[in-house]
Design a protein around this motif. Structure first.
Motif, mmCIF file in Angstrom:
data_model
loop_
_atom_site.group_PDB
_atom_site.id
_atom_site.type_symbol
_atom_site.label_atom_id
_atom_site.label_comp_id
_atom_site.label_asym_id
_atom_site.label_seq_id
_atom_site.Cartn_x
_atom_site.Cartn_y
_atom_site.Cartn_z
ATOM 1 N N ALA A 214 26.337 -45.526 -32.637
ATOM 2 C CA ALA A 214 26.302 -46.179 -31.325
ATOM 3 C C ALA A 214 25.358 -45.453 -30.371
ATOM 4 C CB ALA A 214 27.713 -46.226 -30.731
ATOM 5 N N ALA A 215 25.359 -44.118 -30.408
ATOM 6 C CA ALA A 215 24.459 -43.357 -29.542
ATOM 7 C C ALA A 215 22.994 -43.602 -29.914
ATOM 8 C CB ALA A 215 24.784 -41.868 -29.637
ATOM 9 N N THR A 216 22.725 -43.730 -31.206
ATOM 10 C CA THR A 216 21.352 -44.028 -31.642
ATOM 11 C C THR A 216 20.926 -45.405 -31.141
ATOM 12 O OG1 THR A 216 21.744 -42.701 -33.630
ATOM 13 C CG2 THR A 216 19.830 -44.146 -33.651
ATOM 14 N N TRP A 217 21.830 -46.361 -31.206
ATOM 15 C CA TRP A 217 21.531 -47.703 -30.690
ATOM 16 C C TRP A 217 21.202 -47.632 -29.200
ATOM 17 C CZ3 TRP A 217 22.619 -51.243 -27.051
ATOM 18 C CH2 TRP A 217 22.289 -52.565 -27.306
ATOM 19 N N LEU A 218 21.984 -46.885 -28.448
ATOM 20 C CA LEU A 218 21.738 -46.758 -27.010
ATOM 21 C C LEU A 218 20.426 -46.039 -26.727
ATOM 22 C CD1 LEU A 218 25.377 -45.901 -25.915
ATOM 23 C CD2 LEU A 218 24.094 -47.934 -25.237
ATOM 24 N N ASN A 219 20.034 -45.137 -27.600
ATOM 25 C CA ASN A 219 18.745 -44.471 -27.433
ATOM 26 C C ASN A 219 17.589 -45.427 -27.677
ATOM 27 O OD1 ASN A 219 18.778 -41.425 -26.878
ATOM 28 N ND2 ASN A 219 20.452 -41.666 -28.327
ATOM 29 N N VAL A 220 17.726 -46.320 -28.652
ATOM 30 C CA VAL A 220 16.695 -47.358 -28.846
ATOM 31 C C VAL A 220 16.591 -48.227 -27.598
ATOM 32 C CG1 VAL A 220 16.000 -49.344 -30.228
ATOM 33 C CG2 VAL A 220 17.031 -47.364 -31.345
ATOM 34 N N ALA A 221 17.750 -48.639 -27.082
ATOM 35 C CA ALA A 221 17.753 -49.463 -25.875
ATOM 36 C C ALA A 221 17.155 -48.710 -24.695
ATOM 37 C CB ALA A 221 19.190 -49.895 -25.551
ATOM 38 N N ALA A 222 17.420 -47.411 -24.580
ATOM 39 C CA ALA A 222 16.853 -46.617 -23.484
ATOM 40 C C ALA A 222 15.337 -46.582 -23.558
ATOM 41 C CB ALA A 222 17.428 -45.201 -23.521
ATOM 42 N N GLN A 223 14.796 -46.457 -24.769
ATOM 43 C CA GLN A 223 13.332 -46.417 -24.895
ATOM 44 C C GLN A 223 12.709 -47.778 -24.593
ATOM 45 O OE1 GLN A 223 13.695 -42.691 -25.139
ATOM 46 N NE2 GLN A 223 11.653 -43.598 -25.175
ATOM 47 N N LEU A 224 13.393 -48.865 -24.968
ATOM 48 C CA LEU A 224 12.886 -50.199 -24.630
ATOM 49 C C LEU A 224 12.851 -50.397 -23.121
ATOM 50 C CD1 LEU A 224 14.714 -52.361 -27.329
ATOM 51 C CD2 LEU A 224 12.282 -51.756 -27.272
ATOM 52 N N SER A 225 13.871 -49.888 -22.434
ATOM 53 C CA SER A 225 13.884 -49.986 -20.978
ATOM 54 C C SER A 225 12.822 -49.093 -20.357
ATOM 55 C CB SER A 225 15.270 -49.611 -20.453
ATOM 56 O OG SER A 225 15.309 -49.687 -19.049
ATOM 57 N N ALA A 226 12.663 -47.868 -20.886
ATOM 58 C CA ALA A 226 11.653 -46.955 -20.343
ATOM 59 C C ALA A 226 10.244 -47.503 -20.530
ATOM 60 C CB ALA A 226 11.781 -45.593 -21.012
ATOM 61 N N ALA A 227 10.036 -48.286 -21.589
ATOM 62 C CA ALA A 227 8.711 -48.889 -21.811
ATOM 63 C C ALA A 227 8.374 -49.906 -20.738
ATOM 64 C CB ALA A 227 8.648 -49.539 -23.194
ATOM 65 N N GLN A 228 9.372 -50.419 -20.011
ATOM 66 C CA GLN A 228 9.148 -51.364 -18.923
ATOM 67 C C GLN A 228 8.874 -50.665 -17.589
ATOM 68 O OE1 GLN A 228 8.987 -54.678 -18.805
ATOM 69 N NE2 GLN A 228 9.261 -54.961 -21.010
ATOM 70 N N SER A 229 8.884 -49.340 -17.592
ATOM 71 C CA SER A 229 8.686 -48.599 -16.352
ATOM 72 C C SER A 229 7.211 -48.656 -15.947
ATOM 73 C CB SER A 229 9.125 -47.145 -16.533
ATOM 74 O OG SER A 229 8.873 -46.394 -15.373
ATOM 75 N N ALA A 230 6.940 -49.236 -14.769
ATOM 76 C CA ALA A 230 5.557 -49.405 -14.302
ATOM 77 C C ALA A 230 5.135 -48.337 -13.300
ATOM 78 C CB ALA A 230 5.381 -50.793 -13.676
ATOM 79 N N ARG A 231 6.101 -47.701 -12.678
ATOM 80 C CA ARG A 231 5.760 -46.674 -11.698
ATOM 81 C C ARG A 231 6.813 -45.576 -11.736
ATOM 82 N NH1 ARG A 231 7.902 -51.004 -9.081
ATOM 83 N NH2 ARG A 231 9.668 -50.590 -7.672
ATOM 84 N N LEU A 232 6.562 -44.529 -11.040
ATOM 85 C CA LEU A 232 7.386 -43.343 -11.119
ATOM 86 C C LEU A 232 8.813 -43.604 -10.633
ATOM 87 C CD1 LEU A 232 6.956 -40.365 -11.932
ATOM 88 C CD2 LEU A 232 6.597 -39.874 -9.516
ATOM 89 N N LEU A 233 9.791 -43.319 -11.502
ATOM 90 C CA LEU A 233 11.216 -43.406 -11.166
ATOM 91 C C LEU A 233 11.601 -44.777 -10.620
ATOM 92 C CD1 LEU A 233 11.826 -39.917 -9.501
ATOM 93 C CD2 LEU A 233 11.806 -40.529 -11.907
ATOM 94 N N ASP A 234 11.082 -45.826 -11.238
ATOM 95 C CA ASP A 234 11.456 -47.171 -10.809
ATOM 96 C C ASP A 234 12.754 -47.591 -11.485
ATOM 97 O OD1 ASP A 234 10.553 -47.415 -13.350
ATOM 98 O OD2 ASP A 234 9.039 -48.940 -12.955
ATOM 99 N N ALA A 235 13.185 -48.849 -11.227
ATOM 100 C CA ALA A 235 14.480 -49.313 -11.717
ATOM 101 C C ALA A 235 14.596 -49.297 -13.246
ATOM 102 C CB ALA A 235 14.770 -50.711 -11.175
ATOM 103 N N PRO A 236 13.579 -49.741 -14.023
ATOM 104 C CA PRO A 236 13.705 -49.663 -15.488
ATOM 105 C C PRO A 236 13.877 -48.229 -15.991
ATOM 106 C CG PRO A 236 11.971 -51.198 -14.916
ATOM 107 C CD PRO A 236 12.363 -50.509 -13.652
ATOM 108 N N PHE A 237 13.191 -47.274 -15.330
ATOM 109 C CA PHE A 237 13.326 -45.886 -15.766
ATOM 110 C C PHE A 237 14.737 -45.363 -15.472
ATOM 111 C CE2 PHE A 237 12.819 -41.278 -15.434
ATOM 112 C CZ PHE A 237 12.149 -41.007 -16.620
ATOM 113 N N VAL A 238 15.278 -45.717 -14.310
ATOM 114 C CA VAL A 238 16.652 -45.311 -13.985
ATOM 115 C C VAL A 238 17.642 -45.953 -14.962
ATOM 116 C CG1 VAL A 238 18.457 -45.421 -12.223
ATOM 117 C CG2 VAL A 238 16.095 -44.926 -11.558
#
Length: 435
Positions: A214-238
């Motif tokens: 489950a933690a590995t799955w959440l890490n995949v999801a975290a990286q998919l969200s981080a890939a949507q980060s367009a600027r420093l500390l924006d909502a996708p990164f948080v």
């Protein structure tokens, strides 16, 4: 009945579609979050880093403890990986705090350091699965723990040196669907681990393995969200940070639950007889001590039955030691099945057993002994079994446990002599109890 190939194929397809839909939802949610204008909150981000680092440290400690007990190398490498990840997260959290008020806030390095730490954790997860597949057990756990800690120190230094040479840009593609495609690299590695771990769950389905999955799955999801980060500390990164913290929390909970189960198993083995599964002599002494204290307090007596399996040597000589061991287990099963829930049956040693009957008078103890003899007499399995039984009663007069067992032992051998069985001299193996 096992699953047919068609059923197994359908279940795998269902699992794949469910995971794909969940990952697609995460990507779309992170894409929608890009519309939200979120002011960079460096303090909040720093605390998230620290919390993640602390969770990683605790998880690493638990997995290293687990490795000491199980010697499975996947625990060692996961512990080292999370220890390294915790070190990176804790170290980079400094970037979010203004130690000197007049100094500029150096946030540009933070996403790069986060990305680099995620790469290392993802790679170590794959390495853990590889090593566990080819070299699952360790013969020198302490040496390997020391080696893993030295490797973590070396990798931490290498990461710090590499970080200084990386470009500190938050995103080089702010208008693309994936503004930060570099974050997909650790995501792909985590995805490989996820697929591999899914196959592992068919063999190892412990709480530890399920929560790591489950933690590995959440890490995949975290990286998919981080890939949507367009600027420093924006909502996708948080959002990515929140998924990562949740993943660490899940892994930590699984490690705690699994360690609790391991400690319970160790305790059970410490007080159980390996052949019969009944409590052993150590546990018997604890029960007797508790019962004597209760009788001294309440005045209600309890009984102790000592049982000796008749003719075990003859059974071993005639049928073999496997049948002899089976005979011991048969008597243990009689005691386990045909006694009250509050009674305690224990293996006293060799072919001898003890049965503690709380709040029982002598007539009740004799009734239990007769019932045990009747059950054994009605058992038609060959060889037929019988047992000599000695009874003693504790009435709260301050007798020692040693004397209580000695009295039951004396009555047992008196019954043997009375019934004309083989002569049995007092056994020098008798254990001494508390004084």
């Amino acid at each position: 009945m096992g699953e047919t190939p068609l059923t197994n194929g359908r279940s795998n397809t269902t699992i794949f579609l469910a995971h794909f839909a969940a990952f697609l939802f995460v990507v779309l949610a992170a894409f929608w979050l890009r519309r939200i204008t979120l002011e960079p909150d460096a303090i909040l981000q720093g605390y998230l880093q620290i919390i993640s680092g602390l969770l990683a440290f605790v998880f690493a400690a638990l997995t290293l403890v687990r490795f000491q007990g199980t010697q499975d190398r996947i625990s060692l490498i996961l512990g080292a990986g999370f220890l390294l990840s915790g070190a990176v997260l804790t170290a980079t959290s400094v970037l979010f705090f203004q130690i000197f008020p007049d100094a500029p806030l150096r946030l540009l390095w933070a996403p790069i350091a986060w990305w680099l730490g995620r790469i290392v954790l993802a790679l170590l997860l794959v390495v853990a699965l590889l090593v566990e597949h080819f070299l699952p057990r360790s013969r020198h756990p302490r040496r390997e723990i020391a080696g893993a800690l030295l490797a973590v120190v070396a990798l931490t230094y290498a990461l710090a040196a590499t970080l200084r040479r990386l470009p500190p840009e938050a995103s080089r593609h702010p208008g693309a669907f994936f503004p930060n495609p570099e974050q997909l690299i650790p995501g792909v590695i985590f995805l490989v681990s996820l697929i591999w771990y899914r196959r592992r769950l068919s063999v190892e389905d412990s709480a530890f393995d399920r929560t790591i999955y489950a933690a590995t799955w959440l890490n995949v999801a975290a990286q998919l969200s981080a890939a949507q980060s367009a600027r420093l500390l924006d909502a996708p990164f948080v959002f990515a940070q929140a998924l990562m913290v949740f993943g660490y929390t899940v892994a930590l909970g699984g490690a705690l639950l699994d360690n609790a189960n391991l400690f319970e198993q160790v305790h059970h083995l410490a007080v159980s007889d390996p052949l019969t599964g009944l409590p052993n002599y150590r546990r018997l002494l604890d029960v007797l001590e508790n019962e004597t204290e209760r009788t001294d307090r309440t005045g209600r007596p309890f009984s102790v039955l000592l049982l000796d399996l008749d003719g075990l040597k003859m059974i071993n000589d005639s049928f073999g030691h496997l049948v002899g061991s089976r005979a011991i287990c048969r008597l243990a099963d009689v005691l386990r099945i045909h006694c009250r829930a509050i009674d305690t049956a224990a293996r006293y040693g060799g072919d001898e057993f003890a049965l503690v009957l709380p709040e029982s008078q002598e007539d009740e103890a004799r009734h239990v002994a007769d019932r045990i003899r009747e059950v054994m007499a009605n058992d038609e399995e060959v060889p037929r079994l019988s047992a000599s039984i000695g009874i003693s009663i504790y009435r709260g007069d301050g007798e020692r446990i040693e004397k209580l067992l000695s009295e039951a032992d004396k009555n047992l051998y008196a019954e043997k002599a009375k019934r004309g069985r083989r002569f049995a001299a007092p056994n020098p193996r008798r254990r001494t109890t508390k004084s």
